[in-house]
Design a protein around this motif. Sequence first.
Motif, PDB file in Angstrom:
ATOM      1  N   GLN A 182       0.819  -1.220   0.000  1.00 59.43           N
ATOM      2  CA  GLN A 182       0.000   0.000   0.000  1.00 59.43           C
ATOM      3  C   GLN A 182       0.848   1.264   0.000  1.00 59.43           C
ATOM      4  N   LEU A 183       0.649   2.114  -1.007  1.00 59.72           N
ATOM      5  CA  LEU A 183       1.361   3.385  -1.104  1.00 59.72           C
ATOM      6  C   LEU A 183       0.446   4.525  -0.630  1.00 59.72           C
ATOM      7  N   THR A 184       1.038   5.736  -0.460  1.00 62.28           N
ATOM      8  CA  THR A 184       0.216   6.820   0.104  1.00 62.28           C
ATOM      9  C   THR A 184      -0.738   7.473  -0.886  1.00 62.28           C
ATOM     10  N   ASP A 185      -0.382   7.514  -2.172  1.00 67.59           N
ATOM     11  CA  ASP A 185      -1.332   8.073  -3.141  1.00 67.59           C
ATOM     12  C   ASP A 185      -1.118   7.414  -4.497  1.00 67.59           C
ATOM     13  N   TYR A 186      -1.964   7.821  -5.467  1.00 66.23           N
ATOM     14  CA  TYR A 186      -1.933   7.116  -6.747  1.00 66.23           C
ATOM     15  C   TYR A 186      -0.707   7.437  -7.590  1.00 66.23           C
ATOM     16  N   SER A 187      -0.116   8.612  -7.405  1.00 70.13           N
ATOM     17  CA  SER A 187       1.081   8.874  -8.204  1.00 70.13           C
ATOM     18  C   SER A 187       2.226   7.995  -7.687  1.00 70.13           C
TER      19      SER A 187
END
Length: 280
Positions: A182-187
Amino acid sequence: MKKFLSKLGILFALILMVVGLSACAKSSSGSSKPDVLAEDKKSETITWGVKADTKLFGLMDVKTNRIQGFEIDLAKAMTKQILGPKGKARFIQVTSQTRMPLLRNGNIDAIMATMTITPQRAEQVDFSRSYFDAGQAILVKNGSKIKNVHDLNYSGAVVLGVVGSNSVQNIKKFAPKAKVLQLTDYSQAFTALRSGQGQALTTDNGILYGMSVENPNYSVVGGTFTKEPYGIAVDKGQKPFLNAINSALTEVEKSGQYNKLIYKWFGNVKGFNLKGAYRQ
Ligand code: GLU
């Protein structure tokens, strides 16, 4: 005379109390909260929480320093419906993780940020009816062996997603053997896919289309495997505001503005079901 004056004083105090109370809405927790619709009418501004990392829906244009996308245009149209021609839409960036806390703390009046209406979320916020129907899918590099979500169901597979999205939970049902990063945002999630940290990125099809429009070496494959109806979220206890939002949505749909916006943002997106998205 004195008696009369004191009666007048009591009457005045009562009026003040009634006015004060009517400007407050009871929240579900029982504490009094300001009436968002009344305050927004006064300031002629609605503060929307929107995505800034999601092409087609809400993406920051670094040249103009403005967020652009379908949700931004829809929020602007709905603001005019609710507040009249002078009404201003103010935009605050949110991510999948920060949108609920920002709403509940009063930093924003409403969330319009690719947010699926789910029963769990509806316990904490109130949703408008759906303004866009998405579905979860996967994005892979062209030529990948992964052709659909089931191909990811092997130990050693890594699927990329974003914290606070329901996609990272849903994927566990469809590819239980895969690890979810899981990353913090879509970019950041897309950068992770490009640098080979996972075999696929998962979220809603519309968001993934936005990435593939920018990066034609990546494609949405396998179709959708969930239903993700997007709703506008407001704090609990804001019924007048919620009603105004639902009516504004109906008006924007009836006037044909909604379909124009769908065409503007998704008209050229390969694989997007334009007719399916249009509203009468
Ligand atoms: N619609 C999904 C959700 O509400 C995924 C998109 C997002 O992360 O905003 O979680």
